[in-house]
Design a protein around this motif. Structure first.
Motif, PDB file in Angstrom:
ATOM      1  N   LEU A   1       0.812  -1.369   0.186  1.00 42.48           N
ATOM      2  CA  LEU A   1      -0.077   0.047   0.126  1.00 42.48           C
ATOM      3  C   LEU A   1       0.903   1.364  -0.036  1.00 42.48           C
ATOM      4  O   LEU A   1       0.636   2.314  -0.529  1.00 42.48           O
ATOM      5  CB  LEU A   1      -0.802  -0.085   1.225  1.00 42.48           C
ATOM      6  N   TYR A   2       2.036   1.146   0.695  1.00 41.79           N
ATOM      7  CA  TYR A   2       3.077   2.218   0.739  1.00 41.79           C
ATOM      8  C   TYR A   2       3.713   2.678  -0.716  1.00 41.79           C
ATOM      9  O   TYR A   2       3.468   3.634  -1.071  1.00 41.79           O
ATOM     10  CB  TYR A   2       3.937   2.136   1.793  1.00 41.79           C
ATOM     11  N   ALA A   3       3.662   1.453  -1.183  1.00 45.24           N
ATOM     12  CA  ALA A   3       4.344   1.806  -2.661  1.00 45.24           C
ATOM     13  C   ALA A   3       3.246   2.069  -3.772  1.00 45.24           C
ATOM     14  O   ALA A   3       3.505   2.735  -4.710  1.00 45.24           O
ATOM     15  CB  ALA A   3       4.630   0.148  -3.130  1.00 45.24           C
ATOM     16  N   ALA A   4       2.005   2.099  -3.390  1.00 44.92           N
ATOM     17  CA  ALA A   4       0.841   2.497  -4.126  1.00 44.92           C
ATOM     18  C   ALA A   4       0.309   3.962  -3.841  1.00 44.92           C
ATOM     19  O   ALA A   4      -0.418   4.342  -4.630  1.00 44.92           O
ATOM     20  CB  ALA A   4      -0.215   1.450  -4.179  1.00 44.92           C
ATOM     21  N   PHE A   5       1.072   4.509  -2.875  1.00 42.31           N
ATOM     22  CA  PHE A   5       0.805   5.696  -2.472  1.00 42.31           C
ATOM     23  C   PHE A   5       1.665   6.686  -2.825  1.00 42.31           C
ATOM     24  O   PHE A   5       1.609   7.377  -3.809  1.00 42.31           O
ATOM     25  CB  PHE A   5       0.696   5.825  -0.872  1.00 42.31           C
ATOM     26  N   ILE A   6       2.620   7.413  -2.191  1.00 41.92           N
ATOM     27  CA  ILE A   6       3.443   8.520  -2.710  1.00 41.92           C
ATOM     28  C   ILE A   6       4.383   8.276  -4.043  1.00 41.92           C
ATOM     29  O   ILE A   6       4.320   8.906  -4.641  1.00 41.92           O
ATOM     30  CB  ILE A   6       4.438   9.032  -1.431  1.00 41.92           C
ATOM     31  N   PRO A   7       4.896   6.964  -4.149  1.00 44.10           N
ATOM     32  CA  PRO A   7       5.578   6.711  -5.372  1.00 44.10           C
ATOM     33  C   PRO A   7       4.634   6.844  -6.566  1.00 44.10           C
ATOM     34  O   PRO A   7       5.340   7.333  -7.619  1.00 44.10           O
ATOM     35  CB  PRO A   7       6.121   5.088  -5.143  1.00 44.10           C
ATOM     36  N   SER A   8       3.517   6.285  -6.608  1.00 40.80           N
ATOM     37  CA  SER A   8       2.784   6.442  -7.639  1.00 40.80           C
ATOM     38  C   SER A   8       2.448   7.954  -8.156  1.00 40.80           C
ATOM     39  O   SER A   8       2.381   8.429  -9.002  1.00 40.80           O
ATOM     40  CB  SER A   8       1.469   5.922  -7.461  1.00 40.80           C
TER      41      SER A   8
END
Length: 535
Positions: A34-41
């Motif tokens: 979920l973290y990977a889909a948040f700020i990086p996106s």
């Protein structure tokens, strides 16, 4: 703006379950997905060049991450998680540097046959790696995918019936929905159904694996722990991830650019994807990449600008703040089924056949990469490095021994190619050589050997005509070789003539004095012109 909001929300319905699944594949806690889909996106959308590219966790990058780190740390430990975030940082730095220095051309090192062989093998490895979770069998990790699969078969009698039931049911739901109602978000429907079923069965209480508690709230911003020994060990893997993940992103960008008739900048996209990885390393996450499926959904949902990904990030934020408890009972066999369905679509053995049909070298590169990736799994990053090395070696080998055609003149001055069936020696006074490659240090001696062989086999030879239309590059080594060859042939009464030389060839020949050594009168615009002089 409304279209972007709708598109962002639509993509989030797919990205939430996928994020959990790919975190499982990478060997990190579900919340990392979920973290990977948040700020990086969001960062990938704001700094990239493609409006529709959806950045986040993807299958191949997740598998590469796990395969790269598992050799350095035991899965589930803090050192493992720290190494994953460090890998995200290193691969991101590679991509940013490639973008800043306009080095997108390095992506050509990863040829389509090599990538095809790797993707097919990786898809098989991913599928096999998910079978223990799908069936509820305790995995045996020996460091060899072949041995692990063998032990998996032996341990089939020990499978967990409830896990097998939920795993196969998840696969069935995905297959049926894809077959009969493809427009329905099958992954979301399956996740909702299986979460409810798991909660009703108390799946976690009867020995099944569930996602469990997912921490609520924002990720803590951290400075990645840099262990220089581990960092140096991870550099090759980081480079592979940078190449492979961007090839995925590039494929998506190309397809969408064609569909929408818009342009995109590969170097700017490298910067965007690299920054997304770097940001991921600062917020407890893993390497990210552009997702083909989610990008296609973003386009199909009517996204107009990169703000669709920004809206999607806001939705992920809301999930992190308020809705993670709803995912508690989600069974891990359902996530395994989701992964299997995603990667099965990547399997395309016909691409290996097409590579073989196009070129024997391409076919071998694809097969070598496929075989090496399978045999070396879980170290699949070594498989693609071997494939790249083989492809480059084949390229250099072919440049060292390019095609040379030798002809003699017929009665009507037509060219008759010499074959293995031709007499070894004849009394021809004029011979023609065609060289179809750049004349450089790697093949200069090969060219010289061919000329000397012609000289030996034709004792009456007076003129050797070189068809130079295929020589598109001439370097210093080749110039020196030609000067020496001209002197040698003159001493033996043989005239060396060049026909239809390219402008580059002539420019180099004049600058280096080669043209003077050969003689300006021995350069002809056509074969017919050189033959007329002979007569």
């Amino acid at each position: 703006m409304t279209a972007d909001l709708v598109a962002g929300l639509t993509v989030v319905l797919l990205v939430v379950p996928q994020s959990l699944a790919y975190a499982q594949l990478a060997g990190v806690p579900a919340v990392y997905g979920l973290y990977a889909a948040f700020i990086p996106s969001v960062v990938g959308a704001l700094f990239g060049s493609s409006v529709w590219l959806s950045t986040g966790p993807v299958a191949l990058t997740s598998l590469l991450t796990a395969a790269s780190v598992v050799q350095l740390a035991y899965p589930g430990t803090e050192q493992f998680f720290a190494s994953v975030t460090l890998l995200a940082l290193l691969s991101g730095i590679f991509q940013v540097l490639m973008g800043v220095f306009k080095a997108g051309v390095l992506l050509n090192l990863l040829s389509r046959p090599v990538l095809s062989g790797f993707i097919n093998a990786a898809a098989v490895v991913i599928t096999l790696s998910q079978l223990p979770t799908l069936l509820g069998i305790h995995p045996v990790q020996t460091g060899s995918i072949v041995k692990d699969t063998f032990f998996l078969i032996l341990n089939v009698p020990t499978l967990h019936p409830a896990s097998t039931l939920l795993g196969l049911l998840s696969l069935g739901i995905l297959l049926v929905l894809k077959r009969f109602v493809p427009k329905v978000p099958g992954v979301l429907v399956m996740v909702v159904i299986m979460t409810v079923v798991s909660a009703q069965l108390q799946f976690g209480q009867i020995g099944g694996q569930i996602v469990g508690d997912i921490p609520k709230g924002l990720p803590d911003l951290i400075w990645p722990v840099v262990d220089w020994h581990i960092a140096l060990t991870l550099v090759p893997a980081a480079f592979v991830i940078a190449l492979v993940s961007f090839m995925e992103a590039m494929s998506s960008c190309k397809v969408m650019a064609i569909k929408t008739r818009t342009g995109w900048d590969e170097n700017q996209e490298l910067i965007g994807q690299g920054l997304a990885k770097i940001v991921a390393s600062f917020c407890h996450s893993m390497p990210v990449s552009g997702s083909f499926s989610r990008s296609a959904l973003n386009l199909a949902s009517g996204a107009r600008t990169g703000y669709s990904s920004v809206f999607g990030g806001v939705c992920i934020l809301l999930v992190l703040l308020f809705f993670t408890p709803l995912l508690y009972h989600l069974p891990k066999p359902a996530l395994a089924a989701m992964i299997v369905m995603a990667v099965v679509n990547l399997i395309d053995f016909s691409s290996l056949k097409r590579a073989w049909a196009a070129s024997r070298d391409d076919g071998l590169a694809a097969l070598v990469t496929f075989g090496a990736t399978l045999l070396l799994a879980p170290n699949i990053q070594l498989g693609i490095l071997i494939g790249i090395s083989f492809s480059l070696a084949a390229f250099i080998y072919r440049r060292m021994f390019p095609k040379i055609s030798i002809f003699r003149l017929g009665e009507s001055d037509d060219l008759i190619e010499k074959t293995t069936a031709s007499p070894a020696h004849d009394d021809s006074k004029v011979m023609v050589l065609r060289f179809d490659a750049a004349l450089i240090f790697a093949n200069a001696s090969f060219f010289e050997d061919a000329v000397r062989q012609i000289e030996r086999e034709h004792p009456m030879l007076q003129r050797l005509i070189v068809l130079a239309t295929g020589i598109n590059l001439l370097d210093a080594s080749a110039v020196d070789m030609l000067k020496e060859l001209v002197v040698h042939l003159k001493e033996n009464g043989i005239e060396l003539v060049f026909v239809d030389a390219k402008q580059h060839f002539m420019d180099v020949a004049r600058r280096t004095g080669l043209a003077q050594s050969i003689g300006d009168s021995r350069f002809y615009p056509s074969l017919q012109a050189s033959l007329c002089v002979e007569k």
